[in-house]
Design an enzyme around this catalytic site. Structure first.
Site, PDB file in Angstrom:
ATOM      1  N   HIS A  78       0.960  -1.195   0.052  1.00  0.00           N
ATOM      2  CA  HIS A  78      -0.206   0.041   0.137  1.00  0.00           C
ATOM      3  C   HIS A  78       0.848   1.250  -0.115  1.00  0.00           C
ATOM      4  O   HIS A  78       2.039   1.443   0.768  1.00  0.00           O
ATOM      5  CB  HIS A  78      -0.982   0.175   1.279  1.00  0.00           C
ATOM      6  CG  HIS A  78      -0.436  -0.065   2.437  1.00  0.00           C
ATOM      7  ND1 HIS A  78      -0.020   1.117   3.223  1.00  0.00           N
ATOM      8  CD2 HIS A  78       0.068  -0.984   3.230  1.00  0.00           C
ATOM      9  CE1 HIS A  78       0.341   0.898   4.356  1.00  0.00           C
ATOM     10  NE2 HIS A  78       0.641  -0.351   4.413  1.00  0.00           N
TER      11      HIS A  78
ATOM     12  N   ASP B 117       6.383   1.796   6.679  1.00  0.00           N
ATOM     13  CA  ASP B 117       5.284   1.253   6.513  1.00  0.00           C
ATOM     14  C   ASP B 117       3.985   2.039   5.672  1.00  0.00           C
ATOM     15  O   ASP B 117       3.602   3.027   6.280  1.00  0.00           O
ATOM     16  CB  ASP B 117       4.552   1.005   7.910  1.00  0.00           C
ATOM     17  CG  ASP B 117       3.030   0.419   7.868  1.00  0.00           C
ATOM     18  OD1 ASP B 117       2.762   0.135   6.761  1.00  0.00           O
ATOM     19  OD2 ASP B 117       2.409   0.375   9.088  1.00  0.00           O
TER      20      ASP B 117
ATOM     21  N   GLU C  87      -5.086   1.300   2.882  1.00  0.00           N
ATOM     22  CA  GLU C  87      -4.765   0.051   3.716  1.00  0.00           C
ATOM     23  C   GLU C  87      -4.905   0.507   5.390  1.00  0.00           C
ATOM     24  O   GLU C  87      -5.251  -0.131   6.006  1.00  0.00           O
ATOM     25  CB  GLU C  87      -3.349  -0.662   3.347  1.00  0.00           C
ATOM     26  CG  GLU C  87      -3.239  -1.827   4.372  1.00  0.00           C
ATOM     27  CD  GLU C  87      -2.755  -1.591   5.595  1.00  0.00           C
ATOM     28  OE1 GLU C  87      -2.666  -2.807   6.398  1.00  0.00           O
ATOM     29  OE2 GLU C  87      -2.174  -0.654   5.930  1.00  0.00           O
ATOM     30  N   GLU C  88      -4.290   1.467   5.410  1.00  0.00           N
ATOM     31  CA  GLU C  88      -4.141   2.235   6.894  1.00  0.00           C
ATOM     32  C   GLU C  88      -5.689   2.411   7.500  1.00  0.00           C
ATOM     33  O   GLU C  88      -5.830   2.428   8.782  1.00  0.00           O
ATOM     34  CB  GLU C  88      -3.543   3.392   6.905  1.00  0.00           C
ATOM     35  CG  GLU C  88      -1.736   3.381   6.620  1.00  0.00           C
ATOM     36  CD  GLU C  88      -1.045   2.531   7.609  1.00  0.00           C
ATOM     37  OE1 GLU C  88      -1.822   1.871   8.501  1.00  0.00           O
ATOM     38  OE2 GLU C  88       0.072   2.266   7.337  1.00  0.00           O
TER      39      GLU C  88
END
Length: 393
Positions: free
Chosen positions: A72, A189, A223-224
């Site tokens: 992502h 991330d 995604e988060e």
């Protein structure tokens, strides 16, 4: 078969570029354009969804059962909740992260009038004014505020600047690439995962080798906030490998070196056969690996399954220290992940039945059920040779 050579300089360069493109969930157009342009440079075909998720494709010897890697491009961030009477901004987090890591962050606020720089501060920020009260504030998003670097001493001033409720806030990554291979930054991330997928696609293209089946590189944009790969899969994709961060922390088995293979997360175990395929490939190609289970974790793979996709899922990760904070990883893990990805793309397909969405039990998989002691040779602690039908894919 040896693993493909990964261009480490490219991997680092593309990661550094990605980190410096602000992309909190909800503000990902620019990074979607950049990743698409990078795929153009690599000569990889791709499509872009309405909202900006990307589906790249390298043709294999067969179309099915296709394999996909997913990472992502969106990151943690914040959003303006309210304009305060003191000219500061009240915030809510975008994604799940602690205000403990927000305090002191340099930021960019994206308003309709343009971008403004600013800093997230505790509501009691001056020790000269509040003395020990500074240290007594609780850790919460209600006790921080964003100070814009523009004339703003009141709510009216903020409105004149064009700042409003709902404006998105990007947090500066502050990346450092150290000579010993460590990388420290926010948003590793999952900018690091995106860099791994791009480096793996580059290695596949430059090798001139044709993957066993079609290979997809999927880049998601939410995604988060839990959406992830819920709407980007195609019916021919039978196996989905998410590449994301593992949590190197007390009580976990993740590591900043090698590949950390997730056996399960808060949504349950990953696919038995695909996960063991990852383990098998690491052993065959001498790629350092370890396994882990995550309690408070979900990934693009989870969103795909929850959306109803009948797809095998696995999660392979780079160990991150202080995830969702000031994160630290090592280039060794990124290289290892890219090597594993290319090995998987070039590996044989053991479950031919996966090419069909529905079929009979013919060719259906099996899982070991014998007692462990029955698999040991008599009068020895040495195990029998590996069975001919290893779990795969």
């Amino acid at each position: 078969m040896t693993v493909l050579t990964i261009d480490i300089e490219y991997l680092q360069s593309i990661l550094e570029t990605l980190l410096n493109i602000p992309s909190p969930t909800g503000y990902t157009d620019k990074i979607a354009r950049h990743v698409s342009e990078e795929l153009d440079r690599l000569g990889v075909f791709y499509e872009v969804t309405r909202r900006g998720a990307i589906r790249a494709r390298i043709r294999g010897k067969s179309e099915k059962p296709a394999r996909a890697f997913v990472a992502h491009v969106d990151t943690l961030g914040a959003q303006v909740k309210a304009l305060k009477d003191n000219g500061r901004l009240e915030l809510v987090p975008v994604g799940h992260w602690s205000s403990r890591f927000a305090e002191g962050s340099r930021t960019t606020v994206f308003s309709e009038a343009g971008a403004y720089r600013g800093t997230i501060l505790p509501i009691k920020a001056s020790g000269h004014t509040f003395n020990e009260a500074v240290d007594k504030l609780p850790v919460s998003w209600e006790t921080v505020e964003l100070r814009i670097d523009a004339y703003a001493k009141s709510k009216d001033d903020l409105m004149r600047l064009g700042v409003d409720v709902g404006d998105l806030v990007a947090i500066d990554p502050q990346p450092e690439f150290l000579p010993n291979g460590f990388i420290v930054s926010r948003h590793l991330d999952n900018k690091a995962g995106v860099a791994v997928v791009l480096a793996a696609l580059k290695a596949l293209v430059e090798s001139g080798r044709t993957p066993t089946v079609d290979i997809f590189g999927l880049f998601t944009i939410a995604e988060e906030t839990g959406h992830g790969a819920s709407s980007i899969l195609t019916p021919e994709i039978a196996s989905l490998v998410a590449i994301d961060n593992g949590t190197s922390a007390p009580g976990q088995n993740s590591d900043e070196f090698g590949v950390t293979i997730a056996m399960g997360d808060q949504t349950g175990p990953f696919d038995y056969h695909l996960t063991h395929k990852m383990v098998q490939l690491c052993r065959e190609h001498d790629i350092k690996f370890q396994k882990d289970v995550f309690r408070y974790y979900r990934s693009d793979a989870a969103s795909a399954i929850e959306a109803g996709a009948d797809v095998r899922t696995a999660l392979i990760t780079f160990g991150v220290d202080a995830s969702h904070g000031y994160e630290r990883i090592h280039m060794h893990a990124l290289r290892s992940l890219a090597e594993l990805s290319t090995a998987y793309a070039l590996s044989s397909v053991e479950i031919d039945r996966d090419a069909r969405e529905f079929s009979t039990l013919s060719g259906f998989t099996t899982q070991p059920t014998e007692n462990a002691d029955q698999q040991l040779a008599p009068d020895t602690d040495e195990p029998h040779p590996e069975p001919e039908t290893e779990p795969a894919e």
